[in-house]
Design a protein around this motif. Structure first.
Motif, PDB file in Angstrom:
ATOM      1  N   THR A 114      28.959  36.680  36.852  1.00  0.00           N
ATOM      2  CA  THR A 114      28.551  36.978  38.230  1.00  0.00           C
ATOM      3  C   THR A 114      28.935  35.849  39.192  1.00  0.00           C
ATOM      4  OG1 THR A 114      26.322  36.164  37.759  1.00  0.00           O
ATOM      5  CG2 THR A 114      26.684  38.530  37.594  1.00  0.00           C
ATOM      6  N   LEU A 115      28.862  34.616  38.715  1.00  0.00           N
ATOM      7  CA  LEU A 115      29.249  33.505  39.581  1.00  0.00           C
ATOM      8  C   LEU A 115      30.726  33.583  39.954  1.00  0.00           C
ATOM      9  CD1 LEU A 115      27.218  30.633  37.922  1.00  0.00           C
ATOM     10  CD2 LEU A 115      27.068  31.307  40.322  1.00  0.00           C
ATOM     11  N   ILE A 116      31.585  33.894  38.981  1.00  0.00           N
ATOM     12  CA  ILE A 116      33.030  33.926  39.227  1.00  0.00           C
ATOM     13  C   ILE A 116      33.448  35.162  40.011  1.00  0.00           C
ATOM     14  CG2 ILE A 116      35.301  34.090  38.107  1.00  0.00           C
ATOM     15  CD1 ILE A 116      34.057  32.404  35.787  1.00  0.00           C
ATOM     16  N   SER A 117      32.824  36.294  39.737  1.00  0.00           N
ATOM     17  CA  SER A 117      33.278  37.542  40.368  1.00  0.00           C
ATOM     18  C   SER A 117      32.675  37.782  41.746  1.00  0.00           C
ATOM     19  CB  SER A 117      32.988  38.746  39.464  1.00  0.00           C
ATOM     20  OG  SER A 117      31.599  38.908  39.283  1.00  0.00           O
ATOM     21  N   ARG A 118      31.462  37.292  42.004  1.00  0.00           N
ATOM     22  CA  ARG A 118      30.812  37.643  43.261  1.00  0.00           C
ATOM     23  C   ARG A 118      30.288  36.444  44.056  1.00  0.00           C
ATOM     24  NH1 ARG A 118      30.782  42.733  43.767  1.00  0.00           N
ATOM     25  NH2 ARG A 118      29.489  42.702  45.614  1.00  0.00           N
ATOM     26  N   ALA A 170      36.741  33.680  49.332  1.00  0.00           N
ATOM     27  CA  ALA A 170      37.964  33.759  48.519  1.00  0.00           C
ATOM     28  C   ALA A 170      38.693  35.067  48.775  1.00  0.00           C
ATOM     29  CB  ALA A 170      37.617  33.641  47.039  1.00  0.00           C
ATOM     30  N   ASP A 171      40.016  34.980  48.844  1.00  0.00           N
ATOM     31  CA  ASP A 171      40.817  36.198  48.940  1.00  0.00           C
ATOM     32  C   ASP A 171      41.667  36.402  47.680  1.00  0.00           C
ATOM     33  OD1 ASP A 171      42.639  34.168  49.514  1.00  0.00           O
ATOM     34  OD2 ASP A 171      42.891  34.768  51.596  1.00  0.00           O
ATOM     35  N   LEU A 172      41.610  35.438  46.747  1.00  0.00           N
ATOM     36  CA  LEU A 172      42.305  35.574  45.470  1.00  0.00           C
ATOM     37  C   LEU A 172      41.596  34.732  44.413  1.00  0.00           C
ATOM     38  CD1 LEU A 172      44.782  36.530  43.773  1.00  0.00           C
ATOM     39  CD2 LEU A 172      45.947  34.434  44.519  1.00  0.00           C
ATOM     40  N   ILE A 173      41.395  35.335  43.243  1.00  0.00           N
ATOM     41  CA  ILE A 173      40.915  34.609  42.066  1.00  0.00           C
ATOM     42  C   ILE A 173      42.073  34.594  41.078  1.00  0.00           C
ATOM     43  CG2 ILE A 173      39.296  34.562  40.125  1.00  0.00           C
ATOM     44  CD1 ILE A 173      37.367  36.230  41.912  1.00  0.00           C
ATOM     45  N   MET A 174      42.468  33.404  40.640  1.00  0.00           N
ATOM     46  CA  MET A 174      43.491  33.273  39.599  1.00  0.00           C
ATOM     47  C   MET A 174      42.786  32.764  38.351  1.00  0.00           C
ATOM     48  SD  MET A 174      46.883  31.908  41.607  1.00  0.00           S
ATOM     49  CE  MET A 174      47.896  32.036  40.135  1.00  0.00           C
ATOM     50  N   TYR A 178      35.566  41.249  32.930  1.00  0.00           N
ATOM     51  CA  TYR A 178      34.495  41.534  33.881  1.00  0.00           C
ATOM     52  C   TYR A 178      34.940  41.200  35.304  1.00  0.00           C
ATOM     53  CZ  TYR A 178      29.884  41.593  36.046  1.00  0.00           C
ATOM     54  OH  TYR A 178      28.813  41.869  36.867  1.00  0.00           O
ATOM     55  N   VAL A 179      35.548  40.040  35.466  1.00  0.00           N
ATOM     56  CA  VAL A 179      35.984  39.612  36.794  1.00  0.00           C
ATOM     57  C   VAL A 179      37.012  40.583  37.366  1.00  0.00           C
ATOM     58  CG1 VAL A 179      37.195  37.784  38.073  1.00  0.00           C
ATOM     59  CG2 VAL A 179      35.401  37.186  36.435  1.00  0.00           C
ATOM     60  N   THR A 180      37.935  41.059  36.531  1.00  0.00           N
ATOM     61  CA  THR A 180      38.946  41.994  37.045  1.00  0.00           C
ATOM     62  C   THR A 180      38.306  43.302  37.511  1.00  0.00           C
ATOM     63  OG1 THR A 180      39.452  42.878  34.846  1.00  0.00           O
ATOM     64  CG2 THR A 180      40.830  41.073  35.645  1.00  0.00           C
ATOM     65  N   ARG A 181      37.202  43.695  36.907  1.00  0.00           N
ATOM     66  CA  ARG A 181      36.534  44.939  37.318  1.00  0.00           C
ATOM     67  C   ARG A 181      35.593  44.750  38.501  1.00  0.00           C
ATOM     68  NH1 ARG A 181      32.880  46.981  34.252  1.00  0.00           N
ATOM     69  NH2 ARG A 181      32.714  45.289  32.777  1.00  0.00           N
ATOM     70  N   MET A 182      34.935  43.602  38.590  1.00  0.00           N
ATOM     71  CA  MET A 182      33.828  43.451  39.529  1.00  0.00           C
ATOM     72  C   MET A 182      34.079  42.500  40.704  1.00  0.00           C
ATOM     73  SD  MET A 182      31.840  45.572  38.111  1.00  0.00           S
ATOM     74  CE  MET A 182      30.324  45.351  39.003  1.00  0.00           C
TER      75      MET A 182
END
Length: 159
Positions: free
Chosen positions: A97-101, A109-113, A133-137
């Motif tokens: 949840t911290l990384i995705s939201r 952020a406009d991009l997560i790598m 999870y991050v790719t989905r959420m």
């Protein structure tokens, strides 16, 4: 029209996959302009310490100290490559949840790598992949790094 990413988030955990994602993120940030922000994130998964009967804060302090050393090296590398707007944060809690939201919202952020996972099949079934999870959420675009700096398959992929 090409997408110009201005706020790139890179979760790092000390793995080779995360280091590769970081190095590719530096290259993307440089291509997107001098004012592009590169924010590194390390999440200390506090749930990992909940089942330790003799838990004390020195365990978390040691993990944090090690993370800071790695993150300082990454910031130095990025600055030597020409980035000026690079920083890091260390968060405590559930990585997914911290990384995705949560962190992407805070930093706009406009991009997560993110690096492809190194978990084995059993771990993925039991706890799920953070990357998956991050790719989905995620609340923004996500780029999963699966190749080396020459865009060749990495030698540390698990089969």
């Amino acid at each position: 029209m090409t997408q110009q990413y201005q706020h790139i988030l890179v979760p790092v955990d000390g793995s080779k996959e995360a280091e590769l994602a970081f190095k590719k993120a530096v290259a993307v940030a440089l291509r997107n302009g001098a004012d592009t922000e590169l924010q590194l994130l390390h999440v200390v998964d506090t749930r990992a310490f909940q089942n330790v009967s003799s838990f004390d804060s020195s365990m978390v302090e040691q993990v944090t100290k090690t993370a800071k050393q790695t993150l300082d090296q990454y910031v130095d590398y990025a600055k030597k490559q020409g980035l000026t707007n690079v920083s890091y944060t260390i968060e405590y809690g559930a990585p997914k949840t911290l990384i995705s939201r949560e962190v992407p919202e805070k930093m706009h952020a406009d991009l997560i790598m993110i690096g492809a996972t190194g978990l084995n099949a059993v771990e993925r079934i039991l706890i799920g992949s953070v990357t998956e999870y991050v790719t989905r959420m995620a609340i923004c675009d996500v780029l999963v790094v699966r190749t080396d700096l020459d865009n060749q398959p990495t030698s540390f992929k698990k089969h």
